[in-house]
Design an enzyme around this catalytic site. Structure first.
Site, PDB file in Angstrom:
ATOM      1  N   ALA A  65     -55.928  69.261 -10.184  1.00  0.00           N
ATOM      2  CA  ALA A  65     -56.387  68.266  -8.680  1.00  0.00           C
ATOM      3  C   ALA A  65     -56.783  69.959  -8.209  1.00  0.00           C
ATOM      4  O   ALA A  65     -58.048  69.305  -7.806  1.00  0.00           O
ATOM      5  CB  ALA A  65     -55.598  67.762  -8.162  1.00  0.00           C
ATOM      6  N   CYS A  92     -61.611  88.626 -23.941  1.00  0.00           N
ATOM      7  CA  CYS A  92     -60.210  87.998 -24.022  1.00  0.00           C
ATOM      8  C   CYS A  92     -60.124  86.836 -25.294  1.00  0.00           C
ATOM      9  O   CYS A  92     -59.271  87.292 -25.292  1.00  0.00           O
ATOM     10  CB  CYS A  92     -59.632  87.233 -23.129  1.00  0.00           C
TER      11      CYS A  92
END
Lengths: 270, 422
Positions: free
Chosen positions: B194, B50
């Site tokens: 998180a 990528c």
């Protein structure tokens, strides 16, 4: 011959202490391997020295301060090698080998003459009482080293200074765990040493307890470690507080060992 | 014969262009075969990730080959050449070799020292090897690119220490708790960072997961995702007693956990250590709790500082890595020049002469009745045989053909002339 063995051991410990400094500041895998090999070789010579003295004198070689601090260092190295084998803690040697070297150096400067034992000491209690006391004290010495490591690492984590030393020091949990284990090893040994000491005193001097300074300080040490274990189990004092207490405890051990001899008068030779 | 690298990476081209030039799926096979059809291209391999698309080429005429390859790219991907030409880089010879080594060692990566690129390079070469589009030169080059990368990895600390916030959190957790297995973990609130950190923790063995959310339904949803237990917001303090690691990202306007509360919790959990990560902005956890014994609080800024320091550390290590790469490029260039024909002819001649003298000595030992004249005749015959045998390869080596490099390598292999090669 046994003197040479001692000198060779001392030399290896000296080399180990130098490598320790390198290891502390710029440790690699190579330095740890060198350090460990030096310690092992030194330990082997040291062991032969102790055996030789035992064979020559016919009793366990802890009859004067030279022999005592030599035997004490031997116990510390033994526990160190065991911990290294069991846990492979990075940097532990850096905190222990310099202490060993200093103990051995002071031992080398004390009079080494083997004198016949005074009648009072000629008892099987000599071996039992002193070995218990010394292995116990060595465990406390190690707990002291581990405690210092804990405080350092704790400081790094709290203050967020996560440099190279932080990377190489072991985790807080493992340090705390080993500290605890060492004290649970040292404490019963110290207890037994005090009991056997009392029994021996009874057979030698006719009374169990004479409030001799050495006895008093041993008791103070015993209380400190009793508190360490108690507050840990009851109030959960672990980590930093346990580390500080184990450092304090070892200061008491050192004072009992050396301080009493130099400052206070005692029946104990060392 | 020249090594050539043509490609684009995250620095020279936008995602847009990289996407258009990518060799995905079946395009990869068509791509390598297509490249081999270009007359100057002798060997070819394609790396397509990528962040970069690179063609590794071994070509007879450097500049002409590059030109034809650019044309090929345009046709193959259905683009206008000028649309991507500005983003392309072309490296030749030593520069190309250095580039490949730097890529495989992850010095050219977006995240310095990241480990995936080496695997991707291996895959791309294995693919080309399978399709037989590479030869002696590229195969050797690839082997060297991989071994150089491994040398960089072991001799420098370029891949050490986390360079992302979530990994930094896991590394810290491991310095507080030795082993994360069996530790419990509370996720308060939600959010990409998180959740990523939560996943890393779970990959490292954390099992017991609790999810706290202001809206209970959302909490249940997340709990299902993490295979954890939903906890009502009102109850989180009670659960905190059994929690070793907390990640907080609630988006509340003020502190949801203050020092006094934490103090009580610590007493109840008998001061077992707690690692608290507060990634909410504004902060949701009173920074004062870091002052409590056995409580370790890190905010997102703290973690960012750790990451920055680690990135800086990697940059320093990268300088050491460049030196290793210089050495390896040097070695490779020397190997390539040894492919030159003259030394090969000399080596071949030497080898033949050695065999001749050796065999003659053996013969002398066995045949005692030979006089000097007969011995000379035998020697003459031996010389004639080896001369005739090495004549054709010598002539072939002297000819200046396009596939001479391959021929040299082949002759070296056939006659065992490559003593110094590992």
């Amino acid at each position: 011959m046994e003197i040479y063995l001692f000198e060779i051991a001392l030399t290896f410990y000296f080399a180990a202490a130098i490598v320790c400094v390198m290891e502390f500041f710029k440790g690699t895998r190579t330095t740890s391997i060198i350090l460990l090999s030096l310690a092992v070789i030194g330990f082997l010579f040291h062991s032969s020295n102790i055996i030789a003295r035992y064979v020559i004198s016919g009793h366990i070689p802890i009859a004067n301060l030279h022999e005592a601090s030599s035997f004490f260092s031997w116990c510390i190295v033994m526990i160190f090698l065991f911990l290294e084998y069991r846990y492979r803690i990075g940097l532990l040697g850096s905190f222990i080998m310099p202490v060993v070297f200093i103990l051995m150096l002071s031992s080398s400067m004390l009079p080494r003459k083997m004198e016949p034992l005074s009648p009072v000491l000629q008892s099987y209690w000599l071996g039992i009482h002193t070995v218990l006391a010394f292995v116990g004290d060595a465990a406390f010495a190690m707990a002291f080293g581990i405690g210092v490591m804990y405080l350092l690492q704790e400081h790094f984590v709290k203050s967020k200074h996560l440099g190279g030393l932080f990377q190489r020091l072991p985790s807080l949990q493992i340090l705390d765990e080993i500290n605890y284990k060492l004290i649970t090893l040292g404490f019963p040994l110290l207890t037994l040493a005090i009991i056997t000491g009392a029994l021996w005193a009874e057979s030698a001097w006719g009374s169990y307890w004479r409030w001799d300074p050495k006895e008093v300080w041993s008791l103070i040490t015993w209380f400190i470690y009793a508190v360490v274990l108690h507050v840990r189990l009851i109030a959960g004092w672990r980590g930093k507080r346990a580390a500080i207490l184990s450092i304090l405890g070892f200061c008491a051990v050192l004072f009992t060992f050396f301080g009493v001899n130099f400052i206070l008068q005692s029946k104990h030779v060392f | 014969m020249k090594v050539l690298v043509i490609g684009v990476n995250h620095r020279t081209a936008s995602v847009d262009i990289r996407e258009k030039l990518a060799f995905n799926g079946p395009k990869l096979e068509d791509g390598v075969f297509g490249l081999r059809k270009i007359p100057e291209v002798k060997e070819a391999a394609v790396l397509s990730t990528c962040n970069r698309v690179e063609l590794y080429i071994c070509a007879s005429k450097g500049s002409a080959a590059a030109d034809h390859i650019k044309d090929f790219l345009a046709v193959f991907h259905g683009l206008n050449r000028q649309d991507f030409e500005k983003s392309l880089y072309v490296h030749e010879a030593e520069t190309a070799i250095r580039h490949i080594f730097r890529v495989s060692s992850s010095l050219d990566s977006m995240v310095l020292g990241e480990p995936q690129i080496l695997g991707q390079i291996k895959d791309s070469f294995d693919f080309a090897l399978n399709k037989k589009t590479t030869g002696v030169l590229l195969n050797k080059l690839m082997k060297k690119a991989i071994s150089t990368a491994k040398r960089v990895r072991t001799e420098t600390k370029i891949a050490e220490n986390a360079v992302s916030i979530s990994f930094a959190a896991v590394e810290l957790a491991k310095k507080i708790f030795t082993d994360l297995a069996g530790k419990s973990f509370m996720l308060m609130g939600a959010g990409e960072m998180a959740e990523l950190a939560a996943r890393h923790l779970m990959n490292n063995g954390v099992q017991d997961v609790m999810v706290v959310n202001r809206t209970y339904e959302r909490g249940c949803e997340l709990a299902r995702e993490f295979n954890g237990k939903p906890v009502k917001f009102e109850d989180f303090l009670t659960e905190l007693v059994h929690t070793d690691i907390i990640i907080c990202s609630t988006g509340a306007p003020s502190y949801v956990l203050v020092k006094e509360q934490m103090h009580k919790v610590m007493k109840e959990r008998k001061h077992k250590p707690v690692f608290v990560i507060d990634i909410s902005v504004p902060r949701n956890i009173d920074p004062e709790i870091n002052k409590l014994d056995n409580v370790y609080l890190y905010s997102v800024d703290d973690l960012q500082e750790v990451v920055d320091a680690n990135i800086h550390g990697r940059k320093i290590e990268a300088e050491k890595a460049e030196k290793i790469i210089d050495e390896e490029v040097d070695k490779f260039v020397r190997w390539m020049s040894s492919l030159d024909s003259v030394p090969t002819i000399v080596a071949l001649r030497q080898k033949a002469d050695e065999i001749k003298t050796e065999e003659l000595e053996k013969l002398k030992g066995r045949l005692t009745g030979l006089d000097e004249e007969k011995m000379k005749a035998v020697e003459y015959m031996a010389a004639a045989i080896i001369n005739k045998l090495i004549h054709p390869p010598t002539v072939a080596l002297k000819e200046d053909t396009e596939d001479r490099d391959e021929l040299i390598a082949m002759i070296k292999k056939l006659y065992g002339l490559d003593g110094e090669e590992e």
